[in-house]
Structure formats: C-alpha cells, structure tokens
Design a protein around this motif. Structure first.
Motif, PDB file in Angstrom:
ATOM      1  N   VAL A  34       0.812  -1.032  -0.030  1.00 48.89           N
ATOM      2  CA  VAL A  34       0.080   0.004   0.179  1.00 48.89           C
ATOM      3  C   VAL A  34       0.819   1.348   0.040  1.00 48.89           C
ATOM      4  O   VAL A  34       1.835   1.374   0.743  1.00 48.89           O
ATOM      5  N   ARG A  35       0.663   2.224  -0.894  1.00 46.07           N
ATOM      6  CA  ARG A  35       1.486   3.430  -0.902  1.00 46.07           C
ATOM      7  C   ARG A  35       0.523   4.467  -0.360  1.00 46.07           C
ATOM      8  O   ARG A  35       1.236   5.079   0.276  1.00 46.07           O
ATOM      9  N   THR A  36      -0.878   4.564  -0.584  1.00 39.21           N
ATOM     10  CA  THR A  36      -1.451   5.374   0.175  1.00 39.21           C
ATOM     11  C   THR A  36      -2.975   5.111   0.659  1.00 39.21           C
ATOM     12  O   THR A  36      -3.318   3.955  -0.259  1.00 39.21           O
ATOM     13  N   VAL A  37      -3.604   5.530   1.448  1.00 40.59           N
ATOM     14  CA  VAL A  37      -4.818   5.017   1.898  1.00 40.59           C
ATOM     15  C   VAL A  37      -5.676   6.372   2.019  1.00 40.59           C
ATOM     16  O   VAL A  37      -5.463   7.561   2.530  1.00 40.59           O
ATOM     17  N   ARG A  38      -6.822   6.498   1.210  1.00 43.99           N
ATOM     18  CA  ARG A  38      -7.985   7.677   1.384  1.00 43.99           C
ATOM     19  C   ARG A  38      -9.217   7.045   1.548  1.00 43.99           C
ATOM     20  O   ARG A  38      -9.798   6.187   0.807  1.00 43.99           O
ATOM     21  N   THR A  39      -9.687   7.526   2.634  1.00 47.46           N
ATOM     22  CA  THR A  39     -11.136   7.055   3.090  1.00 47.46           C
ATOM     23  C   THR A  39     -12.283   8.411   2.782  1.00 47.46           C
ATOM     24  O   THR A  39     -11.981   9.386   3.304  1.00 47.46           O
ATOM     25  N   GLY A  40     -13.307   8.041   1.838  1.00 52.74           N
ATOM     26  CA  GLY A  40     -14.315   8.951   1.626  1.00 52.74           C
ATOM     27  C   GLY A  40     -15.552   8.436   2.397  1.00 52.74           C
ATOM     28  O   GLY A  40     -15.668   7.782   2.958  1.00 52.74           O
ATOM     29  N   LYS A  41     -16.752   8.950   1.949  1.00 51.02           N
ATOM     30  CA  LYS A  41     -17.929   8.656   2.489  1.00 51.02           C
ATOM     31  C   LYS A  41     -18.497   7.421   1.920  1.00 51.02           C
ATOM     32  O   LYS A  41     -18.873   7.381   0.603  1.00 51.02           O
ATOM     33  N   SER A  63     -18.359   0.317   1.375  1.00 52.02           N
ATOM     34  CA  SER A  63     -18.343   0.219   2.952  1.00 52.02           C
ATOM     35  C   SER A  63     -19.433  -1.047   3.054  1.00 52.02           C
ATOM     36  O   SER A  63     -19.257  -1.387   4.258  1.00 52.02           O
ATOM     37  N   GLY A  64     -19.692  -1.877   2.070  1.00 58.16           N
ATOM     38  CA  GLY A  64     -20.205  -3.050   2.215  1.00 58.16           C
ATOM     39  C   GLY A  64     -19.428  -4.202   2.475  1.00 58.16           C
ATOM     40  O   GLY A  64     -19.760  -5.526   2.781  1.00 58.16           O
ATOM     41  N   HIS A  65     -18.179  -4.056   2.255  1.00 59.19           N
ATOM     42  CA  HIS A  65     -17.171  -5.219   2.667  1.00 59.19           C
ATOM     43  C   HIS A  65     -17.051  -5.528   4.101  1.00 59.19           C
ATOM     44  O   HIS A  65     -17.219  -4.421   4.955  1.00 59.19           O
ATOM     45  N   PRO A  66     -17.154  -6.645   4.491  1.00 57.56           N
ATOM     46  CA  PRO A  66     -17.146  -6.881   5.811  1.00 57.56           C
ATOM     47  C   PRO A  66     -16.138  -6.303   6.728  1.00 57.56           C
ATOM     48  O   PRO A  66     -16.038  -6.410   8.149  1.00 57.56           O
ATOM     49  N   ASP A  67     -14.982  -6.222   6.175  1.00 58.78           N
ATOM     50  CA  ASP A  67     -13.616  -5.825   6.824  1.00 58.78           C
ATOM     51  C   ASP A  67     -13.385  -4.194   6.539  1.00 58.78           C
ATOM     52  O   ASP A  67     -12.416  -3.883   6.451  1.00 58.78           O
ATOM     53  N   GLN A  69     -13.653  -1.535   7.966  1.00 56.35           N
ATOM     54  CA  GLN A  69     -13.130  -0.823   8.945  1.00 56.35           C
ATOM     55  C   GLN A  69     -11.506  -1.191   9.046  1.00 56.35           C
ATOM     56  O   GLN A  69     -10.850   0.078   9.238  1.00 56.35           O
ATOM     57  N   ALA A  70     -11.485  -2.259   9.060  1.00 60.06           N
ATOM     58  CA  ALA A  70     -10.007  -2.499   9.142  1.00 60.06           C
ATOM     59  C   ALA A  70      -9.043  -2.238   8.097  1.00 60.06           C
ATOM     60  O   ALA A  70      -8.022  -1.858   8.178  1.00 60.06           O
ATOM     61  N   ILE A  71      -9.843  -2.440   6.796  1.00 60.02           N
ATOM     62  CA  ILE A  71      -8.984  -2.201   5.720  1.00 60.02           C
ATOM     63  C   ILE A  71      -8.779  -0.657   5.569  1.00 60.02           C
ATOM     64  O   ILE A  71      -7.875  -0.050   5.174  1.00 60.02           O
ATOM     65  N   SER A  72      -9.765   0.233   6.138  1.00 58.58           N
ATOM     66  CA  SER A  72      -9.659   1.623   5.810  1.00 58.58           C
ATOM     67  C   SER A  72      -8.408   2.224   6.968  1.00 58.58           C
ATOM     68  O   SER A  72      -7.993   3.223   6.687  1.00 58.58           O
ATOM     69  N   ALA A  73      -8.198   1.313   7.981  1.00 63.36           N
ATOM     70  CA  ALA A  73      -7.115   1.686   8.950  1.00 63.36           C
ATOM     71  C   ALA A  73      -5.783   1.241   8.455  1.00 63.36           C
ATOM     72  O   ALA A  73      -4.856   1.000   9.200  1.00 63.36           O
ATOM     73  N   THR A  74      -5.822   0.458   7.340  1.00 62.58           N
ATOM     74  CA  THR A  74      -4.485  -0.148   6.809  1.00 62.58           C
ATOM     75  C   THR A  74      -3.433   0.896   6.872  1.00 62.58           C
ATOM     76  O   THR A  74      -3.633   2.060   6.210  1.00 62.58           O
ATOM     77  N   GLY A  75      -2.206   0.517   7.329  1.00 66.07           N
ATOM     78  CA  GLY A  75      -1.012   1.497   7.250  1.00 66.07           C
ATOM     79  C   GLY A  75      -0.489   1.431   5.888  1.00 66.07           C
ATOM     80  O   GLY A  75      -0.214   0.458   5.227  1.00 66.07           O
ATOM     81  N   THR A  76       0.011   2.643   5.459  1.00 64.42           N
ATOM     82  CA  THR A  76       1.096   2.817   4.463  1.00 64.42           C
ATOM     83  C   THR A  76       2.238   1.706   4.678  1.00 64.42           C
ATOM     84  O   THR A  76       2.790   1.685   5.621  1.00 64.42           O
ATOM     85  N   GLY A  77       2.408   1.055   3.607  1.00 65.19           N
ATOM     86  CA  GLY A  77       3.450   0.070   3.596  1.00 65.19           C
ATOM     87  C   GLY A  77       2.940  -1.350   3.632  1.00 65.19           C
ATOM     88  O   GLY A  77       4.009  -2.333   3.403  1.00 65.19           O
ATOM     89  N   ALA A  78       1.819  -1.804   4.283  1.00 68.16           N
ATOM     90  CA  ALA A  78       1.347  -2.842   4.341  1.00 68.16           C
ATOM     91  C   ALA A  78       1.085  -3.862   2.968  1.00 68.16           C
ATOM     92  O   ALA A  78       1.075  -3.156   2.080  1.00 68.16           O
ATOM     93  N   GLY A  79       1.362  -5.000   3.355  1.00 65.74           N
ATOM     94  CA  GLY A  79       1.209  -5.926   2.028  1.00 65.74           C
ATOM     95  C   GLY A  79       0.166  -6.651   2.072  1.00 65.74           C
ATOM     96  O   GLY A  79      -0.370  -7.082   3.244  1.00 65.74           O
ATOM     97  N   VAL A  80      -0.592  -6.503   1.062  1.00 66.33           N
ATOM     98  CA  VAL A  80      -2.134  -7.096   0.896  1.00 66.33           C
ATOM     99  C   VAL A  80      -2.096  -7.741  -0.336  1.00 66.33           C
ATOM    100  O   VAL A  80      -1.382  -7.732  -1.415  1.00 66.33           O
ATOM    101  N   VAL A  81      -3.208  -8.419  -0.303  1.00 71.28           N
ATOM    102  CA  VAL A  81      -3.594  -9.377  -1.413  1.00 71.28           C
ATOM    103  C   VAL A  81      -5.114  -8.932  -1.766  1.00 71.28           C
ATOM    104  O   VAL A  81      -5.856  -8.948  -0.784  1.00 71.28           O
ATOM    105  N   VAL A  82      -5.249  -8.409  -3.240  1.00 69.21           N
ATOM    106  CA  VAL A  82      -6.830  -8.155  -3.465  1.00 69.21           C
ATOM    107  C   VAL A  82      -7.408  -9.046  -4.488  1.00 69.21           C
ATOM    108  O   VAL A  82      -6.505  -9.286  -5.479  1.00 69.21           O
ATOM    109  N   GLU A  83      -8.452  -9.064  -4.584  1.00 69.98           N
ATOM    110  CA  GLU A  83      -9.263  -9.681  -5.346  1.00 69.98           C
ATOM    111  C   GLU A  83     -10.404  -8.967  -5.971  1.00 69.98           C
ATOM    112  O   GLU A  83     -10.885  -8.129  -5.091  1.00 69.98           O
TER     113      GLU A  83
END
Length: 469
Positions: A34-41, A63-67, A69-83
């Motif tokens: 993750v390079r950047t995280v931005r959360t809107g409405k 916002s319908g994703h079950p996680d 809140q946790a994803i929105s709080a993800t830190g810059t630099g985190a390693g993630v797998v996305v589908e």
C-alpha cells in the motif's frame, strides 16, 4: 504449501499487466504494498504498487465489505492481496482501477513506517537501504539497473562473446595501486612471523591474497583461448574515500578481444555505449521520464544525442595542446605527462567536440604496466572514452603482447613478475595482439539516470564505516 484461497479461482496479474490491460477483466488477483490510503464517504481508496512499474493502481473498497473498517485503517507500507474486477476508472489520469470484492492484509505496517507521503532526502534513504527500493526514485533506479544488466549480457552474447566469471579472491593487484582488501584466516593479533615478516605461506591460500580490483588479467588469459570474452561482476577498492564517486564494492564490465588493436577496442566501446543508451531509451521509458522530470532536466535529450553522435578520436598530445591554448583558467595544471582531470575532459567533450571523444596514446609513465608501448617509446596504446557532463566513462587499451617488453615494463614499474608468471606465459605461448576496456556499471547508471551519487545506484553501498545492510 496450501494455495491462498483468495487466488484459487482468480487470474493473477501484476500491477504493470493490469495497467496495460486491453479491456476490463473479471476475477483478478493482485499482490503488492500500500502506497496511500484515502477514505471518503462509504468508500476507501488504496494505491497499490508491486514494483513492476512506477505507477500504482487504485483499489476501491466500498463500505459493504465486511472488513471495511480494518481495511480503512490499513497502514502505508502494508502487504496486501486483493481480488476483484479490473474496471474502467472514472477518475482522471488513470485508465483502470480494481473494484475489490475481497482483500487480505498479509503483513500490516505500523505508524512508524518511515516512507510516508513526504519527500525524503537521498541521504536519509541511504540510512534505510532495506526500505528505499519501495520509494519512487529507487524503484526506478533498480528497475533500470535490472534492465541494463540484461542489456550488457545481450550485447555480448549477440556478438559471440563468452561470459567468464573471474575470481573474486586473487593474489594479483591488476592496477598496482595496493588498495586491496586483505583476505586472510591468520589471527590478526598474533600472525605467524618469519624473519620479522608475516608468514603468508601459513595462510589459507599459502600466499597473500585480497579481493579483486579487476578481472582483466584473467580475462586476457581466456581471450587467448576463446577469442572474445567478457566479465561482469563485483570488484573492490580499499580506498578511504568519502566522495559521491567512490564506493568500496562496485561492478565492472570488462571485455577482452584477441587479434585486435586499439582501433578495434575503440570501435567495440563505441558500439557498446551506443547499444546501452539505445536500450535505455527503447525499454525504460516510464522510469526515464521520471528521471528526466525529477532528477536531471534534459536527460532524455542528452541520451538521444549520444545515441546518434559521432565519436571523435583525439591523441593525448593534441588534447594537451588544445587545452593549453583554450584560455580557460583550469583548477588543475595542463602539462604533457600529467593525467587529464574531469574539468579538462568535460571541456573537450562540451566545448570543443560537443559530443563523445576518445583520447588515445597517453604517456607511458601515467598508465598501467600492461598497456602496449607505442613505437615512440613514450606513449602507450591506451584510450579513455569521454562523454559530456561526466568526462571519462570507459577506459581501456591494447595490451602488451610482447614478452620482453612486458617484462621490461613490469621491472621499470616495480611490478613483481613471479606472482604474474602465468600472465607472462601467455606472451610466450601463442601470443597475439589483443585489447579490452572496463566500464564501471554504477558510473554508467549515474549517467543514464542523472543520479549524482554512486551510493544511490547500487542496492547496498559499501563505504568507509558503512556495511550495515
């Protein structure tokens, strides 16, 4: 190892592949940081980068994703797998984005992660060499380094050169400067002595050895068997220099060609430099544009000019005459018998020729013992390729193939002949005119990226007082 359930039915793409896709694709999986995280409405946007290209791809999680809140709080630099699905992006400046259906944080990053949004100095980034490849600048540097490493081998392999791996541990100081790192298993506190001197015969190799400063001498040996060879590997100098042009460990490219003279050597060096520059222009466009915009304005124009330039040849004696008549107030003296300094080299390339120039036939007293003595017995068949903004970028010579003259030169310069008996042997058995040159890979990378410090074009710089990573 069990396959990650997130990717079991998905088409795995790199960020580079996703951004270059011809159309929308359903059921894709991407991995990255993750390079950047931005959360809107009701929505979060992640910029995901995996190092395959400069750009990041936007990942959209609603916002319908079950996680959510946790994803929105993800830190810059985190390693993630996305589908999810690769879809056209409504945002300006990007063609595609990933509409995520699932996301897994495989390696979170806390708030102390040092690569945040602000721009960091290169000096600071050297202190975190284990993380700096994730920055834009160093991502570009090391992608370029990778591409040009491949180009080096491609150039020589296409021309039937054989790649030879010369030794890293050696008993020979090719340059005669004595700036070698010692390799020993002897106890430094109480080494065995013989007649008051260290008994190197009791060491691991039975003689004094060090880390190589050049693979040239061994490459010459192979050239007399295989005609055309090259080395490309690490070399070392125990020079206590803290400058922007010196590191203790660096990579050298050193071809050797049999049945060749200085003209052949210059022609090979010209073809090689032009090939590497052209490869850079043709294959590193995105990263090159970044360097052109952020590091050195006019970089692309400089490289395009070199790619099509005429390479001039100038005898050293004539170069000295031109410099002496220039009217320039140089910091270093200009006299026959003295080596050219960077200011002299740049004057010749930028003010006189406006392009690359080979300076040839240097005074024998300022060049190495292995360079072929010319008929005037005052100069040797040496060459330095000078380019604008840098000065010397390649140095080489025709090698002395005559046994008696080589032995005479070694004696005159205080080079012991016994450790180099094998080197003299190839002048006794099947000798032939041969030539070669050396190109410092990091010096070249500085030239094609515009980076001003050699420590910033090598993954883990080794300098006096610094071998941390």
């Amino acid at each position: 190892m069990e396959k990650d359930h997130l990717e079991s039915t998905r088409q795995r793409l790199s960020v580079k592949q996703a951004l270059a896709a011809a159309g929308e694709i359903t059921n894709v999986a991407l991995r990255g940081w993750v390079r950047t995280v931005r959360t809107g409405k009701g929505v979060t946007f992640l910029a995901l980068n995996d190092g395959t290209c400069m750009a990041s791809i936007q990942v959209v999680i609603d916002s319908g994703h079950p996680d959510f809140q946790a994803i929105s709080a993800t830190g810059t630099g985190a390693g993630v797998v996305v589908e999810g699905d690769l879809v056209a992006s409504p945002a300006e400046g990007q063609r595609w984005e990933v509409k995520a259906t699932q996301m897994k944080i495989v390696g979170d990053a806390d708030h102390d992660y040092p690569l945040q949004k602000k721009r960091h100095s290169f000096e600071f980034l050297r202190t975190i060499a284990h993380l700096r490849p994730r920055s834009n600048t160093f991502g570009a540097v090391f992608r370029m380094r990778n591409a040009l490493s491949f180009a080096v081998h491609k150039f020589f392999q296409e021309r039937d050169f054989m790649y030879v791996q010369t030794p890293i541990i050696t008993a020979n100081d090719c340059e005669g400067a004595g700036e070698m790192f010692r390799v020993t298993t002897l106890d430094p506190r109480t080494p065995p002595l013989e007649n008051g001197q260290v008994a190197w015969k009791d060491d691991f190799f039975g003689q004094k050895t060090g880390l190589t400063v050049s693979g040239q001498l061994q490459a010459e040996l192979f050239a007399t068997a295989f005609s055309k060879v090259y080395t490309f590997g690490p070399t070392f100098r125990a020079e206590n220099s803290n400058t922007s042009r010196h590191v203790a460990e660096f990579w050298m490219i050193e071809p050797e060609i049999a049945f060749a003279d200085l003209s052949d050597d210059c022609r090979l060096a010209e073809d090689f430099l032009r090939y590497l520059v052209t490869h850079t222009l043709d294959n590193c466009g995105e990263d090159l544009a970044f360097f052109n915009d952020r590091i050195e304005k006019g970089l692309i124009d400089k490289l395009e000019k070199i790619a099509r330039a005429e390479f001039h040849i100038l005898p050293y004696t004539e170069a000295i005459s031109i410099l002496q008549k220039s009217g320039e107030n140089f910091s270093f003296p200009v006299e026959w018998g003295l080596d050219l300094q960077s200011e002299h080299e740049r004057y010749l390339t930028e003010k006189v020729f406006d392009g690359p120039v080979f300076v040839v036939d240097y005074p024998a007293k300022i060049k190495a013992f292995y360079m072929r003595l010319n008929d005037d017995e005052k100069t040797v068949a040496a060459m330095d390729l000078l380019v604008p903004r840098v000065g010397e970028i390649i140095g080489g010579s025709q090698r002395e193939e005559r046994h008696d003259i080589l032995k005479m030169r070694m004696d005159a310069m205080g080079v012991p002949s016994e450790p180099l008996s094998w080197y003299l042997d190839i002048r006794r058995w099947g000798s032939c005119p041969h030539a070669g040159f050396g190109l410092g890979f990091e010096r070249f990378l500085m030239y094609v990226t515009g980076m001003e410090n050699i420590r910033d074009v090598i993954p883990f710089p080794r300098t006096p007082g610094n071998a941390q990573f």
